[in-house]
Design a protein around this motif. Sequence first.
Motif, PDB file in Angstrom:
ATOM      1  N   ASP A  47       0.815  -1.218   0.000  1.00 51.50           N
ATOM      2  CA  ASP A  47       0.000   0.000   0.000  1.00 51.50           C
ATOM      3  C   ASP A  47       0.848   1.269   0.000  1.00 51.50           C
ATOM      4  OD1 ASP A  47      -2.266  -1.545   0.029  1.00 51.50           O
ATOM      5  OD2 ASP A  47      -2.618  -1.352   2.190  1.00 51.50           O
ATOM      6  N   ALA A  48       2.032   1.193   0.609  1.00 55.50           N
ATOM      7  CA  ALA A  48       2.890   2.380   0.697  1.00 55.50           C
ATOM      8  C   ALA A  48       3.345   2.869  -0.675  1.00 55.50           C
ATOM      9  CB  ALA A  48       4.107   2.093   1.578  1.00 55.50           C
ATOM     10  N   PHE A  49       3.332   1.998  -1.688  1.00 58.20           N
ATOM     11  CA  PHE A  49       3.713   2.453  -3.025  1.00 58.20           C
ATOM     12  C   PHE A  49       2.762   3.541  -3.498  1.00 58.20           C
ATOM     13  CE2 PHE A  49       3.512   2.453  -7.636  1.00 58.20           C
ATOM     14  CZ  PHE A  49       4.859   2.484  -8.005  1.00 58.20           C
ATOM     15  N   ASP A  50       1.469   3.340  -3.273  1.00 59.98           N
ATOM     16  CA  ASP A  50       0.478   4.318  -3.718  1.00 59.98           C
ATOM     17  C   ASP A  50       0.511   5.593  -2.874  1.00 59.98           C
ATOM     18  OD1 ASP A  50      -0.503   2.669  -5.780  1.00 59.98           O
ATOM     19  OD2 ASP A  50      -1.763   1.590  -4.356  1.00 59.98           O
ATOM     20  N   SER A  51       0.753   5.455  -1.591  1.00 62.43           N
ATOM     21  CA  SER A  51       0.761   6.646  -0.728  1.00 62.43           C
ATOM     22  C   SER A  51       2.083   7.406  -0.802  1.00 62.43           C
ATOM     23  CB  SER A  51       0.472   6.248   0.726  1.00 62.43           C
ATOM     24  OG  SER A  51       1.420   5.307   1.198  1.00 62.43           O
ATOM     25  N   ASP A  52       3.203   6.686  -0.916  1.00 59.57           N
ATOM     26  CA  ASP A  52       4.521   7.335  -0.960  1.00 59.57           C
ATOM     27  C   ASP A  52       4.897   7.824  -2.358  1.00 59.57           C
ATOM     28  OD1 ASP A  52       4.878   6.898   1.701  1.00 59.57           O
ATOM     29  OD2 ASP A  52       6.407   5.331   1.492  1.00 59.57           O
ATOM     30  N   ARG A  53       4.341   7.190  -3.375  1.00 57.07           N
ATOM     31  CA  ARG A  53       4.689   7.499  -4.779  1.00 57.07           C
ATOM     32  C   ARG A  53       6.211   7.547  -4.976  1.00 57.07           C
ATOM     33  NH1 ARG A  53       3.058  12.693  -6.030  1.00 57.07           N
ATOM     34  NH2 ARG A  53       3.443  13.138  -3.842  1.00 57.07           N
ATOM     35  N   PRO A  54       6.894   6.425  -4.714  1.00 57.13           N
ATOM     36  CA  PRO A  54       8.356   6.428  -4.805  1.00 57.13           C
ATOM     37  C   PRO A  54       8.886   6.586  -6.226  1.00 57.13           C
ATOM     38  CG  PRO A  54       7.541   4.190  -4.536  1.00 57.13           C
ATOM     39  CD  PRO A  54       6.359   5.101  -4.338  1.00 57.13           C
ATOM     40  N   GLN A  55       8.004   6.412  -7.221  1.00 62.90           N
ATOM     41  CA  GLN A  55       8.433   6.444  -8.615  1.00 62.90           C
ATOM     42  C   GLN A  55       8.517   7.851  -9.200  1.00 62.90           C
ATOM     43  OE1 GLN A  55       5.432   6.001  -7.585  1.00 62.90           O
ATOM     44  NE2 GLN A  55       3.864   6.513  -9.089  1.00 62.90           N
ATOM     45  N   ILE A  56       8.145   8.894  -8.450  1.00 60.31           N
ATOM     46  CA  ILE A  56       8.004  10.208  -9.080  1.00 60.31           C
ATOM     47  C   ILE A  56       9.325  10.810  -9.539  1.00 60.31           C
ATOM     48  CG2 ILE A  56       5.842  10.726  -7.902  1.00 60.31           C
ATOM     49  CD1 ILE A  56       7.374  12.579  -6.040  1.00 60.31           C
ATOM     50  N   LEU A  57      10.449  10.420  -8.929  1.00 60.09           N
ATOM     51  CA  LEU A  57      11.724  10.957  -9.389  1.00 60.09           C
ATOM     52  C   LEU A  57      12.033  10.459 -10.802  1.00 60.09           C
ATOM     53  CD1 LEU A  57      13.758  12.893  -8.128  1.00 60.09           C
ATOM     54  CD2 LEU A  57      15.156  10.922  -7.484  1.00 60.09           C
ATOM     55  N   SER A  58      11.684   9.203 -11.079  1.00 57.48           N
ATOM     56  CA  SER A  58      11.885   8.667 -12.427  1.00 57.48           C
ATOM     57  C   SER A  58      10.842   9.208 -13.398  1.00 57.48           C
ATOM     58  CB  SER A  58      11.826   7.134 -12.407  1.00 57.48           C
ATOM     59  OG  SER A  58      10.516   6.674 -12.099  1.00 57.48           O
ATOM     60  N   THR A  59       9.692   9.604 -12.884  1.00 57.49           N
ATOM     61  CA  THR A  59       8.638  10.145 -13.739  1.00 57.49           C
ATOM     62  C   THR A  59       8.878  11.611 -14.054  1.00 57.49           C
ATOM     63  OG1 THR A  59       7.044   8.627 -12.744  1.00 57.49           O
ATOM     64  CG2 THR A  59       6.154  10.488 -13.973  1.00 57.49           C
ATOM     65  N   TRP A  60       9.317  12.367 -13.064  1.00 55.20           N
ATOM     66  CA  TRP A  60       9.412  13.815 -13.200  1.00 55.20           C
ATOM     67  C   TRP A  60      10.829  14.342 -13.439  1.00 55.20           C
ATOM     68  CZ3 TRP A  60       6.107  15.113  -8.230  1.00 55.20           C
ATOM     69  CH2 TRP A  60       4.769  14.813  -8.495  1.00 55.20           C
ATOM     70  N   PHE A  61      11.847  13.517 -13.152  1.00 53.32           N
ATOM     71  CA  PHE A  61      13.201  14.074 -13.191  1.00 53.32           C
ATOM     72  C   PHE A  61      14.077  13.426 -14.262  1.00 53.32           C
ATOM     73  CE2 PHE A  61      17.554  14.666 -11.384  1.00 53.32           C
ATOM     74  CZ  PHE A  61      17.589  16.044 -11.488  1.00 53.32           C
ATOM     75  N   ILE A  62      14.559  12.231 -14.026  1.00 54.67           N
ATOM     76  CA  ILE A  62      15.459  11.622 -15.006  1.00 54.67           C
ATOM     77  C   ILE A  62      15.327  10.109 -14.944  1.00 54.67           C
ATOM     78  CG2 ILE A  62      17.514  11.382 -13.531  1.00 54.67           C
ATOM     79  CD1 ILE A  62      19.124  12.516 -15.967  1.00 54.67           C
ATOM     80  N   ARG A  63      15.575   9.461 -16.073  1.00 51.55           N
ATOM     81  CA  ARG A  63      15.399   8.016 -16.153  1.00 51.55           C
ATOM     82  C   ARG A  63      16.163   7.477 -17.347  1.00 51.55           C
ATOM     83  NH1 ARG A  63      10.395  10.626 -16.895  1.00 51.55           N
ATOM     84  NH2 ARG A  63       9.685  10.733 -19.038  1.00 51.55           N
ATOM     85  N   ARG A  64      16.283   6.164 -17.377  1.00 51.94           N
ATOM     86  CA  ARG A  64      16.904   5.492 -18.517  1.00 51.94           C
ATOM     87  C   ARG A  64      16.120   5.739 -19.801  1.00 51.94           C
ATOM     88  NH1 ARG A  64      18.481  -0.785 -17.147  1.00 51.94           N
ATOM     89  NH2 ARG A  64      20.410  -0.397 -15.982  1.00 51.94           N
ATOM     90  N   PHE A  65      16.799   5.540 -20.924  1.00 53.27           N
ATOM     91  CA  PHE A  65      16.130   5.602 -22.217  1.00 53.27           C
ATOM     92  C   PHE A  65      15.465   4.251 -22.456  1.00 53.27           C
ATOM     93  CE2 PHE A  65      17.859   9.570 -22.600  1.00 53.27           C
ATOM     94  CZ  PHE A  65      17.709  10.136 -23.857  1.00 53.27           C
TER      95      PHE A  65
END
Length: 528
Positions: free
Chosen positions: A413-431
Amino acid sequence: MSYPLSQGGLAVKKIGMLLASVLIMGTALAGCGSDGNSNSGSAGSGSTGGSPAASGSAAKDDHSKKLSLTMMVSTAAGGGWTDDHPMVKYLNDKFNVDLKFQWVPGDSYNEKLNVLAASNDFPDVFQIWDASTYSKWMKKGVFLDLKPILSDYPNIVNNVTDEALAMMNPKDKVYGLPMYAPAFRSNLSIRQDWLDKLGLKTPETVDEFYQVAKAFTTEDPDGNGKQDTIGFSMSISTAGEIIGIDYLKGAFGLANAWKLEDGKLVPQQTQTEEWKALATYLRQAYADGVLDKDFAVNKERDPWNKLEGNTNGIAEVNPNEVYKQSLPVLQKLAPEADIVQLAPPAGPTGIRAANTITSTTKIVLNAKLSEEKQQRILEIIDYMFSDEGYLWSKNGIEGIHYEKNGDTYEKLDAFDSDRPQILSTWFIRRFDPSIQIRLWDEQEYADKVMAWFENTEPYRWTNPAAGLISETYSKSGIQLDQKFTAAIVKVITGSEPVESIDAASKAWLAGGGDKIIEETNALYAELN
């Protein structure tokens, strides 16, 4: 043709093997694709993170000194993390830093940058969304040139394409790292259940596309006894661009903003014959009710919203959201509904073109940074590009955001509340177009999503001038484009003759377009 989305091609095979290796090895590799242009290594070639060996005269950073770092990120809905967020603590502990995020809402991000520029007080690492700002500040020495030290960070080098690294940078300089966006984030889709109900074949050409769209409008595909459906839709952006029908623009020979002809960049505003052919097609569609009558006042996502609302039969959609959002929302209204991928229809000369995005966002380091801060920041970014860091940025922390149960993974459940993925969504990520596929997603789902990206690759519609923003365009380009598009809209709605497009093109040139062409070509020559 419409594609059987359970099939996948090369990209599907890649991600399939990778997800299989996750289950076998237990350490996880979630994706190894590229955006189709990679020529500098595969996404699966990264290390497991950590500090690279420093080159030249620079001393290796051993993390013995705790550094305070500032990072500014543009945010969307939900905002950013708190200072005590598990993901922030993880980075702080791993790299011995005190990382302070400055989360700035996207609609005020450029305003915030201008305030910082006025005081010459920039964060240590931040994003530049506007290509003209990037060019201007690059020349003023605001950004650190990463070229001399980039080879020390193999995960970055091996997971960013050479083309993207060079874009908007002078020769032999790298003032900013590219923020990846999938080239085919918007793919053409169609209601397969409507085709089946009306006994129609999948359209292959623009003429067949028109006939299918007309049937969707006039033959009651939703079965409610009313003529309340539309064939296709589009909208007008605030920047003065017709959006949502790139597949038709390309089919009729228009450039994706610019085309390269005899070594010179040519803007689509001067392609009068192609515009007249497309406008004639859209004018008839509008008159017949095939084209959404509200297109001129639609917001950007409205054509997609209308697909999800069971009123629009054909629309561009995001493959990452089709099965988790669009189809479930639509099936609440129409339980038998089915959305499938549609190949771009062939135009009069056989051209097929798909909506193709070239990201011009850059991640930059403050030129005033000490050598130790330079290294520590690049180590963090390099970690995010490593196999281990890539998993962390997409899925969060094991035991907090997900857990491993044998050979499977379970989202907590913490994945939805913490949104740990936002750095990869909003900042930088692999091609890697699989950026939104998680460890716990089923293989069948991953294959279906990746198939959309793979199937669209043959219809890549590139803009050779992406990221080249001339001084004149910065000052008046949007206003010129808005006036030009307004003239096209009048033709489509029947209030002006098709021939008026010639005058609109001349007005665009006379109002500053000639200067934009001259300056954009100069920029192109400078960087190529």
